[in-house]
Write a protein that holds these residues in place. Structure first.
Motif, mmCIF file in Angstrom:
data_model
loop_
_atom_site.group_PDB
_atom_site.id
_atom_site.type_symbol
_atom_site.label_atom_id
_atom_site.label_comp_id
_atom_site.label_asym_id
_atom_site.label_seq_id
_atom_site.Cartn_x
_atom_site.Cartn_y
_atom_site.Cartn_z
ATOM 1 N N ASN A 197 57.114 58.828 4.983
ATOM 2 C CA ASN A 197 55.941 57.540 5.018
ATOM 3 C C ASN A 197 53.873 57.979 5.331
ATOM 4 O OD1 ASN A 197 57.070 54.999 5.265
ATOM 5 N ND2 ASN A 197 58.802 56.418 6.671
ATOM 6 N N THR A 198 54.120 59.254 6.221
ATOM 7 C CA THR A 198 52.724 59.568 6.193
ATOM 8 C C THR A 198 52.009 60.629 4.850
ATOM 9 O OG1 THR A 198 53.379 62.100 6.960
ATOM 10 C CG2 THR A 198 53.407 60.235 9.161
ATOM 11 N N VAL A 199 52.485 60.399 3.738
ATOM 12 C CA VAL A 199 51.902 61.081 3.143
ATOM 13 C C VAL A 199 51.568 60.467 2.170
ATOM 14 C CG1 VAL A 199 52.299 62.755 0.813
ATOM 15 C CG2 VAL A 199 54.339 63.064 2.667
ATOM 16 N N THR B 247 47.643 65.669 -5.257
ATOM 17 C CA THR B 247 48.125 66.847 -4.773
ATOM 18 C C THR B 247 48.825 66.466 -2.715
ATOM 19 O OG1 THR B 247 46.675 67.864 -5.423
ATOM 20 C CG2 THR B 247 47.982 69.567 -3.410
ATOM 21 N N PRO B 248 49.356 66.286 -2.941
ATOM 22 C CA PRO B 248 50.221 64.367 -2.133
ATOM 23 C C PRO B 248 50.357 65.594 -0.810
ATOM 24 C CG PRO B 248 51.909 64.465 -3.633
ATOM 25 C CD PRO B 248 50.679 65.644 -4.007
ATOM 26 N N PHE B 249 51.351 67.254 -0.663
ATOM 27 C CA PHE B 249 51.512 68.318 0.479
ATOM 28 C C PHE B 249 50.035 69.065 -0.235
ATOM 29 C CE2 PHE B 249 55.204 66.291 -1.549
ATOM 30 C CZ PHE B 249 55.909 65.756 -0.315
ATOM 31 N N THR B 250 50.115 70.280 1.372
ATOM 32 C CA THR B 250 49.681 71.395 1.838
ATOM 33 C C THR B 250 50.627 72.244 1.009
ATOM 34 O OG1 THR B 250 49.425 71.157 3.508
ATOM 35 C CG2 THR B 250 48.043 70.597 3.012
ATOM 36 N N ARG C 263 59.678 58.611 -2.346
ATOM 37 C CA ARG C 263 60.038 60.030 -3.239
ATOM 38 C C ARG C 263 59.585 59.966 -4.417
ATOM 39 N NH1 ARG C 263 65.272 62.463 -1.655
ATOM 40 N NH2 ARG C 263 66.468 60.040 -2.270
ATOM 41 N N LYS C 264 59.763 58.610 -5.076
ATOM 42 C CA LYS C 264 59.238 58.209 -6.481
ATOM 43 C C LYS C 264 57.557 57.814 -6.481
ATOM 44 C CE LYS C 264 60.634 55.357 -10.017
ATOM 45 N NZ LYS C 264 61.473 54.245 -10.562
ATOM 46 N N SER C 265 56.427 57.668 -5.555
ATOM 47 C CA SER C 265 55.388 58.203 -6.247
ATOM 48 C C SER C 265 54.747 59.099 -5.387
ATOM 49 C CB SER C 265 54.799 56.483 -5.751
ATOM 50 O OG SER C 265 55.398 55.927 -4.207
ATOM 51 N N ILE C 266 55.500 59.792 -4.834
ATOM 52 C CA ILE C 266 55.243 60.919 -4.325
ATOM 53 C C ILE C 266 55.091 61.848 -5.103
ATOM 54 C CG2 ILE C 266 54.703 62.762 -2.195
ATOM 55 C CD1 ILE C 266 55.674 60.024 0.139
ATOM 56 N N ARG D 245 62.726 59.731 4.291
ATOM 57 C CA ARG D 245 62.163 59.690 2.810
ATOM 58 C C ARG D 245 62.221 58.548 1.969
ATOM 59 N NH1 ARG D 245 61.030 64.298 3.897
ATOM 60 N NH2 ARG D 245 61.900 66.416 2.953
ATOM 61 N N TYR D 246 62.191 57.230 3.161
ATOM 62 C CA TYR D 246 62.227 55.852 2.643
ATOM 63 C C TYR D 246 61.458 55.051 3.847
ATOM 64 C CZ TYR D 246 66.367 55.744 -0.207
ATOM 65 O OH TYR D 246 66.897 56.034 -1.170
#
Lengths: 1165, 455
Positions: free
Chosen positions: B250-252, B258-261, B305-308, B366-367
């Protein structure tokens, strides 16, 4: 001069007629016989020998030229003298006074004369000295008359020229006048005039010319060529100045026996000079260049060829081993011009201009526009561009844009076809010819002054070169200053020479030079407006990107068609040499050299350049809400600087010994110690947002670690800092000794030994050095009492053997890593392994055997040298592919041996020697090279065929052409090879086979036979010289069609029209059919198949020089002493070539060297 | 002249110095001797690279049109249809070379460290670096064996061909292939050494460096692939005991490219596929590829997860940048995988409550907040399949993981057949096919003469 004359005039009656002049030590003969020389101590024991013999012996021992005559037969008088370590003055007085003779130093020699002291006239009577006519004949060493020789008063006006019989007559010459007799190509001779009926003056041929030709320089010493056992090749100033060029190396091409300049470089890392074949694989393969006794570390382009007096090429171990480990590839010793003692200032001016043709852009094969459009259409239909077309920004060519527009219904078929037809008529080469290329013009000027007084001599020169290069934005200019000065101090026992060489050159280039991306690209429209080209991004995208908020994203090459990169090279070389004569024959010299050079590269991409606009736009973002543009890169120029500097300090202490013992023994030796320290640094940086007016930059606004998002697509990128900093240190320490002993002048034995030490990284001290040695023998058969062949007055045999060496400092014994200053994804610096451990690393060694014959036929009709050599190179550093499981893909170690052998022949022929003279010089070289041992696996057959020099095969030359045997195409146009003896189309297996016996060895890639034939014609004051070069028995691979490369956009392909297109074509073509998708191995198989290998043999009309000389004698009113006007043409034509494709085998891929035409003049005052 | 003489004297003095010849010929070359040198040797990028072949060959994606396919490089094309000739003439493949380069660096560090005189003050750092070296070697050996050798099978492991086990930095030593059993024995031995030496903390700033949690996690991954589930579960426990942070999705950002570092909190060891070789199937490349549609359909509403993980542009859904934060798929170790290993192993021994706990702990992150309905004991009977599906959804586009699972699960009898349809032609990869073992690149075979895999 005046003083000399006065001293001559002081005595009225001299011993005059000059019949014979004797020089013994040629090297020293021209040194002035100063009064101090008379203090020289000599020992002599003569019992009832003729005066002539006795004087000769004294002359030899004292290294002083003695002029005497045979007047009244006095020379045949028997004399007896015994002296032990007596001053020369005393010996001469003791010898001459009983014969009523005296002597005097005149000019640079001792003149023996009648003792007329008693009747010596008073000074007042000088003007009354006797005058009389003289007649005589000038001949060469063999008695043949020399027509056109000049007779003049020393340092004064000319008096006469010999006629066609070599005879002359002068009326009214004052007694005791010193005359100079000179003839081009011969040693100038001085005679002291006395009354005589007829003079016969014999001139020594120029091939033995003192200091210029007969003396070879090793950089450590000068040796009379007749006493040298080794293989020396001398290129005198005549040959050096025959050609016109900016660079000295260009002038050695074709005139140096055994030296070849390869334009078609197989190994891109090597430069292109080879002396007597290759004897290293991956270490430095360049000959050592020595400039005035010290290795030259700067760019050879810095040396002004007009300053060069002579070049000696050292080819074998005896000649080169004195240079130790750096001599493995031969040594080129360059000696610059010097002044002479007691020489009036000689001013020389040389100017020339060279014009060339434009580069032939049509030489490199290329698909025509319509062929290329056909290929693009084919690929478009196959969907090749679909991926690119999925986004809207990737660049597509105009043709693909048209095809796509038609596919999307934006263009009708008719519109499409008319647009394609229009493009098919364009040819980018016509615009390149008009706007990118030009006819180069090179100008060269040089002015020098040489002269000397009693105790000093000097040479000062300035040179200026200005070259307009073939690309309109590129140019080169160079300024050189050269000065050297020699002073004799402390009664000539101490000599100090200092030299200063300064060079500044500027190269201007366009770093973003235009490279066509399609054959139909155009640079200007019909109205003369500069056109944009497709580059990086799609035209339709950049037209709308940023809706006007971004900088103009179009690339218009002609708007950027100027030089934006300036490379300035500055080089100083400061040398000092002090020699001290300790006792006769022993000399101590100390030399010190300081060399400093810097290269400053400034690359200024202006704010308006495409380079800057593109980079700024790429890292710009537009806020979708506010429309605000954020630029990662600040506005302004992008300026990159790269400064590299080097400093060299070298010192040498050397003891020279040269002494004769008794009548028959002579020893020449030297021993010394040398150190050098070479350091270099390189620093580079880049300024973004640079303002040339204020020198301010915007680097502080950039976060160089941040991944900036790009304007298009999803990529991010870092802004490169352009920062690098690096340094190297090269230190060497050497001990050397060299000795030569000659017995009866007929038997000469030489030896040398040297130990080199260097800061090879990671090697223990005892492995840092290597001992090298050489030895040689010479037998002058023609001096043997039993020798009776009059038709062959010169015959000598020479043999040498010894070792040279080589190093590769990039290889170390321990695991070494390279700190690139880069960081990984986590900003942690890392080390990259560059060198796996190699504890057994050693120096490379080259053992050289050289056998030579020197011969000369009577009257010099034919003179020459034949040499045979074997070079055995062992412990060569080899680079080879290793299995990737080792963690590296290449390994370097002492793993190979190689052998070269060959023959160097030089003939000088005198074909005609009358009013028209015709001389021919023939150079013939034969060289073969074979890798005799290679410890490591050579890789796959494809590895071998692709880069044989990286993957050498034992038993074959290092540079070889290997190929795959190709059968004819199959019925679908696929090439067919052989796998295990069977026809096969399994290209993967054929190419990856490691059974190298299935490869065809076509032959050497470097010529086995090569050389030059020069014909020189002289008629009166006209001279014509024509050079014909030949290279035989070698092979090259021509380029053909490679589909992978073609689909990738490289339209420089040959044979497109010859490709297999229809069944049946396989009967008349080897060019495979076009298939999609491409098969890499199929392409590679064809590229390296035997059908693309051709013989490279060729004979070419290398160059031509025509000159006309004028001098004061001819036209007394001339404002200069001599004037020569010359025309020189180079790269004239290929007279014959073995290939039938019209290719220049030395340049099969790129346009060959263009013809050049030079006009010049050389004047001396 | 005076200047010249003074300089000459000075230079002669310099030469007399004993260490005149000890000057380094180039400032940028280093013979690694210090601990920081060895750390830098291990920090080289090749240490965290794995083969791209499993990602190219697996069923995470498909190519939507033939022309896109034909435009690919030979290896990409051949891997996609499991061609017998995989490399099609391309050599110097990082799939094989990069792990061996990493092994060479590790062996060089190990050999250098053995000569290093360690003091009490740097013992901890010394141990940690040595542990990293052993870990890197194990990580690289494992990447090689799972790609170029058959899946581990206790019955045949002693005779199946493993990989050459380079244990020394000597480049002139060329080895033949060991057995699969010997390879796994070596990997386990190296990992054991590493576990004893490594620090317990995950290096927050340098997640490319191994630590105890990532070494235990690698153990868990390897034992899972060997189908030794009890060992896998034990090591998963050990790893999670030291480090078990999960990211609340939810914080991503759902829109970021680039969603993650690369220092995100789930990563215990950062690694990526060999970059630069086969990028045409990446999300930002122009190739027309799509994520497997069945897989896409399996994401429930509310599943972030689908959108991230994915982005849909121009009708095609592709994977965005994952935990690697680069265009190359993430192939390192993250806690989510360990939660799933723990859950799967627990389910396999029918400890459903434990399995459910780990599964739900992961999925709740994840939801969208409040939408996740935890699995309950009601699904026990099907729990293994649920976990395997969640594994597939969670670990999509993670390099080797799907390919490893295909090899492992088919060994378990899952009987999964892959099919591709191209230009009207259907290609199939049957379960346990020899095509699951990639051929060794031609240059290695040619230069070392090791035995090629039969395909």
């Amino acid at each position: 001069m005046l003083k000399n004359l006065r001293s001559i005039l002081r005595y009225k009656s001299f011993v005059l007629t000059v019949a014979t002049t004797c020089f013994l030590n040629c090297a020293l003969a021209t040194e002035i016989a100063r009064s101090q020389e008379l203090d020289k101590r000599i020992s002599i024991n003569v019992e009832k020998k003729t005066l002539k013999e006795t004087l000769d012996q004294i002359s030899k021992q004292a290294h002083i030229g003695i002029i005497y005559s045979n007047a009244k037969g006095i020379l045949k008088n028997p004399v007896t003298i015994h002296a032990e370590d007596q001053p020369l003055t005393k010996v001469l007085t003791d010898l001459l006074s009983p014969l009523k003779l005296t002597y005097e130093v005149i000019g640079d020699q001792i003149v023996v004369k009648f003792d007329n002291t008693n009747s010596r006239p008073t000074l007042q009577k000088q003007s009354e000295k006797q005058r009389f006519p003289i007649r005589g004949k000038v001949t060469d060493g063999n008695g043949s008359p020399l027509p056109g020789a000049t007779i003049k008063i020393k340092d004064g006006p000319a008096l006469a020229t010999t006629d066609s019989n070599g005879e002359f007559e002068i009326n009214n010459v004052a007694d005791s006048t010193v005359l100079q007799v000179s003839f081009v190509g011969y040693v100038t001779k001085e005679i002291v005039v006395t009354y005589a009926n007829y003079l016969t003056i014999s001139l020594e041929s120029g091939s033995n010319q003192l200091n210029e030709v007969s003396v070879v320089s090793t950089g450590y010493q000068t040796i009379p060529k007749e006493r040298a056992t080794g293989s020396f090749d001398l290129i005198d100033s005549t040959l050096i100045n025959r050609a016109v060029s900016t660079n000295i190396l260009d002038r050695l091409d074709g005139v140096t026996s055994g030296l070849i300049i390869n334009q078609n470089k197989l190994n891109p890392n090597s430069t292109n000079i080879t002396i007597r074949g290759t004897s290293t694989l991956f270490a430095n393969d360049q000959p050592l260049i020595v400039l005035d006794n010290f290795p030259y570390e700067g760019d050879l382009g810095n040396i002004n060829p007009n300053d060069i007096q002579s070049v000696t090429v050292l080819k074998d171990a005896a000649a080169a081993s004195i240079w130790g480990v750096r001599a493995g590839n031969g040594v080129i010793v360059i000696t610059t011009k010097k002044g002479k003692l007691n020489m009036t200032p000689q001013i020389n001016f040389n100017a020339n201009v060279t014009f060339s043709n434009k580069q032939d852009l049509y030489y490199t094969p290329q698909l025509t526009s319509s062929q290329y459009i056909g290929v693009e259409t084919y690929l478009f239909d196959q969907g090749y561009y679909n991926n690119t077309l999925r986004d809207d920004y990737d660049a597509i060519s105009p043709v693909v844009a048209i095809l796509n527009a038609n596919k999307n219904g934006q263009l009708t078929a008719a519109q499409m076809s008319s647009q394609l037809t229009a493009l098919a008529n364009d040819d980018v080469r016509s615009d390149e010819n008009k706007y990118i290329y030009r006819k180069p013009v090179n100008q060269q000027y040089s002015l020098s002054v040489a002269g000397g007084g009693n105790a000093n001599r000097y040479f000062i020169s300035a040179g200026f070169d200005d070259n307009l290069q073939p690309i309109v934005s590129n140019s080169y200019n160079r300024v050189t200053l050269n000065a050297n000065n020699t002073y004799s101090l402390i009664k000539n026992r101490l000599e100090w020479t200092s030299g200063l060489l300064f060079t500044q050159s500027t190269t201007k280039q366009n770093s973003n030079g235009f490279v066509a991306s399609t054959p139909y690209e155009m640079l200007k429209d019909a109205n003369g407006n500069n056109l944009p080209v497709v580059h990086g991004l799609r035209s339709s995208y950049i037209d709308t990107a940023g809706t006007g908020k971004l900088l103009d994203w179009r690339d218009i090459p002609l708007n950027d068609n100027y030089s934006n990169q300036t490379t300035s090279l500055t080089d100083y070389r400061f040398s000092n040499q002090v020699s001290l004569k300790i006792v006769p024959g022993l000399q101590l010299s100390a030399q010190y050299l300081y060399e400093k050079g810097s290269t400053d590269l400034v690359l200024d991409n202006s704010a308006n350049s495409y380079y800057v606009r593109n980079l700024v736009n790429t890292y710009s973002q537009i806020d979708p809400v506010t429309g605000q543009v954020t630029q990662a890169i600040p506005d302004g120029d992008i300026l990159s600087k790269d400064n590299s500097n080097y400093t060299l300090n070298t010192g040498r202490l050397q003891l020279n010994f040269d002494r004769k013992f008794g009548k028959d023994h002579q020893v020449t030796a030297l021993a010394g110690y040398e150190i050098s320290n070479y350091t270099s640094t390189e620093d580079a940086y880049t300024f973004y947002g640079y303002n040339p007016a204020t020198s301010a930059n915007g680097n502080q606004s950039i976060d160089f670690t941040y991944q900036y998002p790009q304007y298009y697509g999803y990529n991010t990128g870092q802004i490169p800092t352009g920062l690098t900093s690096q340094g190297t240190t090269d230190r060497n320490r050497s001990y050397f000794a060299n000795a030569s002993y000659s017995y009866k002048h007929r038997y000469i034995i030489t030896g040398s030994a040297r130990r080199d030490e260097s800061n090879i990284f990671g090697v223990s001290t005892n492995q840092k050095g290597v001992p090298l040695w050489s030895t040689g023998l010479k037998w002058k058969i023609n001096d043997e009492p039993f020798y009776k062949w009059d038709f062959l007055p010169l015959l000598a045999l020479r043999a040498t053997y010894g070792y040279n060496g080589n190093t590769d400092k990039s290889t170390t014994a321990y695991l070494t890593t390279l700190s690139l200053g880069s960081v990984n994804s986590f900003n942690a610096p890392y080390l990259q392994i560059i060198n796996p451990p190699n504890p057994s690393l050693r120096w490379e060694k080259v053992g050289v055997t050289n056998l030579g014959i020197d011969f000369g036929l009577k009257n010099n009709i034919l003179t020459g040298t034949i040499e045979y050599y074997i070079k055995n190179a062992t412990d060569l550093i080899a680079n080879t592919p290793v299995a990737p499981q080792s963690g590296v893909t290449q390994f370097r170690g002492n793993a190979a041996d190689m052998r070269d052998n060959g023959v160097d022949i030089q003939f000088n022929l005198r074909i005609l020697n009358s009013a028209i003279s015709w001389n021919t010089m023939i150079l013939f070289n034969y060289v073969t090279n074979k890798v005799t041992h290679y410890e490591l696996n050579a890789g796959t057959d494809l590895n071998i065929a692709q880069g044989n020099y990286v993957n050498p095969l034992v038993g074959y030359p290092l540079y070889s052409i290997f190929s795959f045997l190709s059968a004819k195409l199959d019925s679908k146009g696929n090439p067919q090879g052989y796998l295990n003896g069977q026809l096969s189309e399994d290209y993967t297996s054929i190419l990856n086979s490691t059974n190298s016996t299935s490869l065809i060895y076509n032959g050497s890639a470097t010529p086995k036979y090569f050389g030059t034939i020069f014909n020189n014609f002289n008629y009166k004051r006209f001279a014509l010289s024509v050079g014909i070069g030949y290279k035989l028995d070698y092979y090259f691979r021509r380029t053909s069609l490679n589909y992978g490369s073609l689909y990738g956009g490289n339209f420089n392909q040959a044979d497109f029209n010859n490709r297999w297109q229809n069944p049946g074509d396989e009967n008349h073509t080897y060019v495979p059919s076009m298939i999609y998708p491409d098969n890499i191995y199929r392409d590679e198989f064809y590229t390296y198949s035997n059908v693309l290998v051709d013989r490279a043999d060729n004979i070419r009309l290398k160059d031509l020089r025509f000159s006309y000389a004028l001098d004061k004698q001819l036209i007394p009113g001339l404002p200069f002493k001599t004037l020569q006007v010359y025309f020189y043409a180079n790269n004239l034509a290929i007279l014959w070539r073995a290939n039938h494709d019209g290719l220049d085998p030395d340049s099969p891929y790129a346009p060959p060297l263009t013809k050049t035409f030079s006009l010049g003049l050389n004047a001396s005052f | 002249m005076v200047v010249g003489f003074i300089s000459l004297l000075c230079s002669l003095c310099i030469a007399c110095e004993k260490n005149f010849l000890d000057a380094k010929p180039n400032t940028s070359i280093v013979t690694p001797t210090s601990l920081s040198d060895f750390q830098e040797l291990l920090d080289v990028g090749t240490s965290n690279r794995t083969s791209s072949l499993p990602q190219l060959s697996c069923d995470d994606y498909y190519i939507t049109n033939y022309s896109s396919y034909t435009a690919l490089q030979p290896t990409e094309r051949n891997a996609y249809v499991w061609n017998k000739d995989l490399f099609g003439g391309q050599i110097a493949r990082a799939d094989w070379n990069a792990p061996y380069t990493s092994i060479f660096s590790a062996n060089s560090a190990i050999s250098g460290l053995s000569a290093y005189k360690v003091s009490s003050s740097d013992q901890v750092q010394y141990n940690n670096i040595k542990g990293q070296a052993y870990f890197n070697r194990a990580f690289a050996f494992f990447d090689l064996v799972r790609n170029f050798s058959p899946a581990y099978d206790q019955k045949t492991a002693a005779t199946d061909l493993g990989i050459p086990l380079k244990l020394s930095p000597n480049v002139d030593q060329i080895l033949q292939r060991s057995s699969v059993q010997q390879t796994y024995d070596q990997i386990i031995s190296d990992l054991n050494t590493a576990c004893n030496l490594l620090n317990s903390q995950v290096p927050i700033q340098y997640r490319n460096r191994a630590s105890k949690p990532s070494a235990y996690a690698l153990f868990a991954r390897i034992y899972l692939s060997m189908r030794k589930y009890s060992q896998a579960e034990l090591y998963a426990d050990s790893s999670l005991a030291l480090y078990s942070t999960l990211i609340d999705y939810n914080t991503v950002s759902k829109t970021a490219v680039t969603p993650f570092t690369n220092t995100n909190n789930e990563t215990t060891l950062w690694a990526q596929e060999s970059a630069g070789l086969y990028l045409n199937v990446q999300y930002n490349a122009s190739t027309n590829i799509n994520i497997d549609t069945t897989l896409l359909a399996s994401y429930q509403p509310g599943d972030l997860r689908k959108s991230i993980y994915f982005v849909t542009t121009n009708g095609l859904t592709k994977a965005k940048r994952g935990y690697s934060a680069t265009p190359s798929p993430f192939v390192g170790i993250a806690t989510d995988e360990i939660y799933l290993i723990k859950a799967e192993c627990a389910a396999r021994r029918q400890d459903y409550p434990t399995a459910l706990t780990y599964l739900n702990t992961l999925l709740v992150n994840r939801y969208t907040k409040g939408t996740y309905v935890p699995y309950t004991t009601a699904s026990s009977a099907n729990l293994l399949n649920i976990i395997l599906l969640e594994r597939r959804k969670e670990l999509v586009w993670r390099g080797n993981l799907r390919w490893d699972d295909l090899r492992r699960l088919n060994k378990e009898g899952a009987n999964i057949t892959l099919t591709r349809v191209l230009n009207g032609v259907t290609y199939t990869l049957p379960p346990n096919s020899p095509l699951y073992v990639f051929p060794i690149p031609d240059d290695e075979i040619a230069l070392s003469g090791i035995q090629q895999n039969l395909r």
